[in-house]
Design a protein around this motif. Sequence first.
Motif, PDB file in Angstrom:
ATOM      1  N   ALA A  50       0.676   4.254   2.564  1.00 18.66           N
ATOM      2  CA  ALA A  50       0.829   4.153   1.111  1.00 18.66           C
ATOM      3  C   ALA A  50       1.961   5.051   0.613  1.00 18.66           C
ATOM      4  O   ALA A  50       2.658   4.710  -0.348  1.00 18.66           O
ATOM      5  CB  ALA A  50      -0.484   4.533   0.421  1.00 18.66           C
ATOM      6  N   ARG A  51       2.158   6.185   1.282  1.00 19.67           N
ATOM      7  CA  ARG A  51       3.206   7.132   0.876  1.00 19.67           C
ATOM      8  C   ARG A  51       4.564   6.791   1.481  1.00 19.67           C
ATOM      9  O   ARG A  51       5.587   7.321   1.034  1.00 19.67           O
ATOM     10  CB  ARG A  51       2.810   8.552   1.267  1.00 19.67           C
ATOM     11  N   ASN A  52       4.583   5.952   2.502  1.00 25.36           N
ATOM     12  CA  ASN A  52       5.839   5.627   3.188  1.00 25.36           C
ATOM     13  C   ASN A  52       6.049   4.123   3.235  1.00 25.36           C
ATOM     14  O   ASN A  52       6.391   3.558   4.278  1.00 25.36           O
ATOM     15  CB  ASN A  52       5.821   6.210   4.609  1.00 25.36           C
ATOM     16  N   HIS A  53       5.871   3.486   2.119  1.00 25.33           N
ATOM     17  CA  HIS A  53       5.916   2.020   2.038  1.00 25.33           C
ATOM     18  C   HIS A  53       7.264   1.474   2.510  1.00 25.33           C
ATOM     19  O   HIS A  53       8.320   1.824   1.989  1.00 25.33           O
ATOM     20  CB  HIS A  53       5.656   1.584   0.594  1.00 25.33           C
ATOM     21  N   ASN A  54       7.208   0.615   3.550  1.00 26.42           N
ATOM     22  CA  ASN A  54       8.389  -0.088   4.069  1.00 26.42           C
ATOM     23  C   ASN A  54       9.513   0.834   4.546  1.00 26.42           C
ATOM     24  O   ASN A  54      10.667   0.421   4.614  1.00 26.42           O
ATOM     25  CB  ASN A  54       8.938  -1.059   3.020  1.00 26.42           C
ATOM     26  N   SER A  55       9.198   2.078   4.887  1.00 25.06           N
ATOM     27  CA  SER A  55      10.224   2.968   5.435  1.00 25.06           C
ATOM     28  C   SER A  55      10.345   2.822   6.953  1.00 25.06           C
ATOM     29  O   SER A  55      11.150   3.494   7.588  1.00 25.06           O
ATOM     30  CB  SER A  55       9.892   4.425   5.093  1.00 25.06           C
ATOM     31  N   TYR A  56       9.555   1.933   7.529  1.00 27.83           N
ATOM     32  CA  TYR A  56       9.519   1.715   8.972  1.00 27.83           C
ATOM     33  C   TYR A  56       9.840   0.246   9.254  1.00 27.83           C
ATOM     34  O   TYR A  56       9.898  -0.580   8.341  1.00 27.83           O
ATOM     35  CB  TYR A  56       8.131   2.077   9.514  1.00 27.83           C
ATOM     36  N   ASP A  57      10.034  -0.094  10.524  1.00 32.27           N
ATOM     37  CA  ASP A  57      10.382  -1.466  10.905  1.00 32.27           C
ATOM     38  C   ASP A  57       9.236  -2.221  11.575  1.00 32.27           C
ATOM     39  O   ASP A  57       9.120  -3.438  11.436  1.00 32.27           O
ATOM     40  CB  ASP A  57      11.585  -1.446  11.861  1.00 32.27           C
ATOM     41  N   LEU A  58       8.406  -1.494  12.298  1.00 36.18           N
ATOM     42  CA  LEU A  58       7.416  -2.147  13.152  1.00 36.18           C
ATOM     43  C   LEU A  58       6.232  -1.214  13.344  1.00 36.18           C
ATOM     44  O   LEU A  58       6.392   0.007  13.407  1.00 36.18           O
ATOM     45  CB  LEU A  58       8.046  -2.495  14.503  1.00 36.18           C
ATOM     46  N   THR A  77      -3.805  -1.597   2.091  1.00 39.41           N
ATOM     47  CA  THR A  77      -2.396  -1.296   1.844  1.00 39.41           C
ATOM     48  C   THR A  77      -1.581  -2.590   1.835  1.00 39.41           C
ATOM     49  O   THR A  77      -1.983  -3.595   2.414  1.00 39.41           O
ATOM     50  CB  THR A  77      -1.823  -0.358   2.923  1.00 39.41           C
ATOM     51  N   ASN A  78      -0.438  -2.530   1.212  1.00 40.86           N
ATOM     52  CA  ASN A  78       0.445  -3.691   1.134  1.00 40.86           C
ATOM     53  C   ASN A  78       1.499  -3.590   2.240  1.00 40.86           C
ATOM     54  O   ASN A  78       2.564  -3.004   2.062  1.00 40.86           O
ATOM     55  CB  ASN A  78       1.115  -3.757  -0.237  1.00 40.86           C
ATOM     56  N   ILE A  79       1.183  -4.146   3.398  1.00 41.78           N
ATOM     57  CA  ILE A  79       2.057  -4.060   4.562  1.00 41.78           C
ATOM     58  C   ILE A  79       2.775  -5.391   4.752  1.00 41.78           C
ATOM     59  O   ILE A  79       2.132  -6.433   4.890  1.00 41.78           O
ATOM     60  CB  ILE A  79       1.263  -3.704   5.828  1.00 41.78           C
ATOM     61  N   SER A  80       4.094  -5.334   4.763  1.00 39.28           N
ATOM     62  CA  SER A  80       4.889  -6.547   4.963  1.00 39.28           C
ATOM     63  C   SER A  80       5.608  -6.546   6.305  1.00 39.28           C
ATOM     64  O   SER A  80       6.213  -7.544   6.687  1.00 39.28           O
ATOM     65  CB  SER A  80       5.916  -6.688   3.833  1.00 39.28           C
ATOM     66  N   LYS A  81       5.553  -5.441   7.005  1.00 38.77           N
ATOM     67  CA  LYS A  81       6.235  -5.332   8.301  1.00 38.77           C
ATOM     68  C   LYS A  81       5.369  -5.916   9.412  1.00 38.77           C
ATOM     69  O   LYS A  81       4.140  -5.935   9.326  1.00 38.77           O
ATOM     70  CB  LYS A  81       6.564  -3.870   8.605  1.00 38.77           C
TER      71      LYS A  81
END
Length: 261
Positions: A50-58, A77-81
């Motif tokens: 939640a604190r690092n939304h979309n800051s990663y790739d996989l 959580t809203n995970i799109s990866k």
Amino acid sequence: MTLTRPFRIVLIEDEAATARNLEYIIREIKPAVEIMATLQGVTEAVDWLARNHNSYDLIFSDIRLSDGLSFEIFRQTNISKPVIFVTAYNDYAIEAFRNNGIDYILKPFDEEEIRRALLKYNTLIVPDVEMERDRIAGLLQQLQSTTKSYKKSFLFHYCGRLIPVEASKIHWFYTANEIVYAHTTDGKQYIVESTLEQLEQQLDPAFFFRANRQFIIHRNAVGTVEYFFNGRLVLKIHPSPLEQVLVSKARAMLFRKWLDQ
């Protein structure tokens, strides 16, 4: 000059030895990778993601964690990866692919399986929808037709001899001072040349449960279960060990479900 940021991965795995092995293999395959975090449970993962939304790739994720199933993370959580699931259980495949899953790897895994999964990620960045649907359908069919093989017996060194013991005759495994012991139904004790983490992957989860960091117990060893302080459970097992066998509050629900199958 444009600098390309490193490939960023998040690990969700509650077994330290497995997480270290997975990170080592990933770095062997992709030396420039950045492991942003290794998260050990549902609560910790929900907070971090939640604190690092979309800051990663996989994401590489186990399914059964110490405080529940990892699918709960994706509900909260809203995970799109994309997610590569790495688990000892083959009965969660359908739900895995409903939660951003692009691959489903059964433990124990090797470098080639992780390499293929990372290659698949690269090819799926701009996926062909029809091809991807066919690929997932084929993978699900393969998983559903595959039955994982678990250890049925152990060969122990004892007093200069080799003693075969059926897994069903072992009521609990215990670790102390980095040595793992197996205790049988007739009260005998043998030294095991494996860690509890390795045994957890080799033993049939229908019959064996990782109660805590020191014990793996057989279903038939459980005599009674009593409530303990702070939501924990205390198990009365036989043959009786020298110390109490406690199940943490985080694992208590999983244990009750396992015992009530």
